[in-house]
Design a protein around this motif. Sequence first.
Motif, PDB file in Angstrom:
ATOM      1  N   VAL A 147      30.129 147.159 111.355  1.00 40.93           N
ATOM      2  CA  VAL A 147      28.972 146.268 111.308  1.00 40.93           C
ATOM      3  C   VAL A 147      28.855 145.719 109.890  1.00 40.93           C
ATOM      4  CG1 VAL A 147      26.483 146.073 111.632  1.00 40.93           C
ATOM      5  CG2 VAL A 147      27.823 147.596 113.104  1.00 40.93           C
ATOM      6  N   LYS A 148      28.888 144.390 109.754  1.00 43.24           N
ATOM      7  CA  LYS A 148      28.819 143.760 108.441  1.00 43.24           C
ATOM      8  C   LYS A 148      27.860 142.574 108.482  1.00 43.24           C
ATOM      9  CE  LYS A 148      33.694 144.748 107.402  1.00 43.24           C
ATOM     10  NZ  LYS A 148      35.001 144.144 107.033  1.00 43.24           N
ATOM     11  N   PRO A 149      27.072 142.352 107.418  1.00 43.78           N
ATOM     12  CA  PRO A 149      26.286 141.125 107.329  1.00 43.78           C
ATOM     13  C   PRO A 149      27.212 139.906 107.338  1.00 43.78           C
ATOM     14  CG  PRO A 149      25.517 142.735 105.732  1.00 43.78           C
ATOM     15  CD  PRO A 149      26.794 143.269 106.295  1.00 43.78           C
ATOM     16  N   GLN A 150      26.808 138.867 108.059  1.00 47.13           N
ATOM     17  CA  GLN A 150      27.640 137.682 108.214  1.00 47.13           C
ATOM     18  C   GLN A 150      27.230 136.602 107.218  1.00 47.13           C
ATOM     19  OE1 GLN A 150      30.260 137.764 110.430  1.00 47.13           O
ATOM     20  NE2 GLN A 150      29.597 139.882 110.725  1.00 47.13           N
ATOM     21  N   THR A 151      28.145 135.689 106.918  1.00 48.72           N
ATOM     22  CA  THR A 151      27.849 134.517 106.110  1.00 48.72           C
ATOM     23  C   THR A 151      28.279 133.285 106.888  1.00 48.72           C
ATOM     24  OG1 THR A 151      29.994 134.710 104.988  1.00 48.72           O
ATOM     25  CG2 THR A 151      28.096 135.725 103.925  1.00 48.72           C
ATOM     26  N   SER A 152      27.359 132.347 107.065  1.00 50.85           N
ATOM     27  CA  SER A 152      27.670 131.159 107.848  1.00 50.85           C
ATOM     28  C   SER A 152      27.354 129.863 107.114  1.00 50.85           C
ATOM     29  CB  SER A 152      26.889 131.180 109.176  1.00 50.85           C
ATOM     30  OG  SER A 152      25.497 131.258 108.935  1.00 50.85           O
ATOM     31  N   GLY A 153      26.768 129.931 105.923  1.00 53.32           N
ATOM     32  CA  GLY A 153      26.419 128.727 105.172  1.00 53.32           C
ATOM     33  C   GLY A 153      26.771 128.880 103.706  1.00 53.32           C
ATOM     34  N   GLN A 154      26.606 127.801 102.953  1.00 49.56           N
ATOM     35  CA  GLN A 154      26.932 127.837 101.533  1.00 49.56           C
ATOM     36  C   GLN A 154      25.876 128.569 100.721  1.00 49.56           C
ATOM     37  OE1 GLN A 154      27.566 123.772 100.324  1.00 49.56           O
ATOM     38  NE2 GLN A 154      29.545 123.620 101.337  1.00 49.56           N
ATOM     39  N   VAL A 155      24.637 128.632 101.218  1.00 49.45           N
ATOM     40  CA  VAL A 155      23.556 129.288 100.507  1.00 49.45           C
ATOM     41  C   VAL A 155      23.114 130.498 101.322  1.00 49.45           C
ATOM     42  CG1 VAL A 155      21.277 129.039  99.469  1.00 49.45           C
ATOM     43  CG2 VAL A 155      22.798 127.054  99.620  1.00 49.45           C
ATOM     44  N   HIS A 156      23.412 131.692 100.841  1.00 45.06           N
ATOM     45  CA  HIS A 156      23.052 132.913 101.543  1.00 45.06           C
ATOM     46  C   HIS A 156      22.729 133.994 100.511  1.00 45.06           C
ATOM     47  CE1 HIS A 156      27.505 132.321 101.464  1.00 45.06           C
ATOM     48  NE2 HIS A 156      27.422 133.414 100.727  1.00 45.06           N
ATOM     49  N   GLY A 157      21.987 135.008 100.942  1.00 47.74           N
ATOM     50  CA  GLY A 157      21.612 136.061 100.004  1.00 47.74           C
ATOM     51  C   GLY A 157      20.747 137.118 100.648  1.00 47.74           C
ATOM     52  N   GLY A 158      20.482 138.175  99.888  1.00 46.73           N
ATOM     53  CA  GLY A 158      19.669 139.261 100.412  1.00 46.73           C
ATOM     54  C   GLY A 158      19.578 140.410  99.432  1.00 46.73           C
ATOM     55  N   PHE A 159      19.035 141.522  99.899  1.00 43.52           N
ATOM     56  CA  PHE A 159      18.873 142.699  99.054  1.00 43.52           C
ATOM     57  C   PHE A 159      19.233 143.947  99.841  1.00 43.52           C
ATOM     58  CE2 PHE A 159      14.925 142.779 101.374  1.00 43.52           C
ATOM     59  CZ  PHE A 159      14.612 144.112 101.484  1.00 43.52           C
TER      60      PHE A 159
END
Length: 239
Positions: free
Chosen positions: A48-60
């Motif tokens: 299970v991994k956080p996905q990236t689908s756009g140029q601007v993404h982020g989190g904590f």
Amino acid sequence: MRESWLLLTLCLGGCASQLQTTNIQREVGDFDLKLGSAPTRSMAQGLVKPQTSGQVHGGFDLTHSSGWYLGQWAPDLAPEQGEQLTMETYAGFKHPVDDHFGYELGTLLNSYPSVGQMEVEEYYGGLTVFGHRLGASFSLDPDRQDRTLLANFDLQESLGFQVIVKYGNHVLQSPVALADGANVRVFNDWSVNLSRPWLGFDLNLSYSASSLSDGECSAYSGFNTRCDGAMRFQASRPL
């Protein structure tokens, strides 16, 4: 409370993307805080991994010294017109008992703040035994259910290579109609990957397939890139 978490993630993710940084790490008492524009955690032994689908993404990601953790991730903080903002919120517990044994349990929730919906729930677990890793996940979506198992066998010392086996079972809420009039509602897929270092290169040999025949592959939506049996060999070398 949900709006506060969302606002925090939007600010941190946006700032990290503008600065083009990877991740920032700080110790806050007994907590380890990581934030930035690149995912900082994978769960269930990488299943299970956080996905990236756009140029601007982020989190904590916030981890307590006892092993408890929680985090929130936005795959795309600037969705195009007509698309919804998606937030991935996860929480779990990861504990190494000793040098040879450890375990992890957790859950992940996909939500859509712009419309106030929570649709996708995922439960996962992981186990480490003498260097070998096992992972499992169960995803409950309104349109489908996915059960996935992963086994990672580290045989570097004995045989000189690593083996990763992945198996999935997928149940669709609405059957997919085929051209011949038949329907597909349940299917399985799997993959086997062998890897080893050699003269500075990383060698990878993989095979993937599914339970669907050629005429049923139009209904395939599993974790493999192809429905039918496929063999791939890759050799890479870091620069």
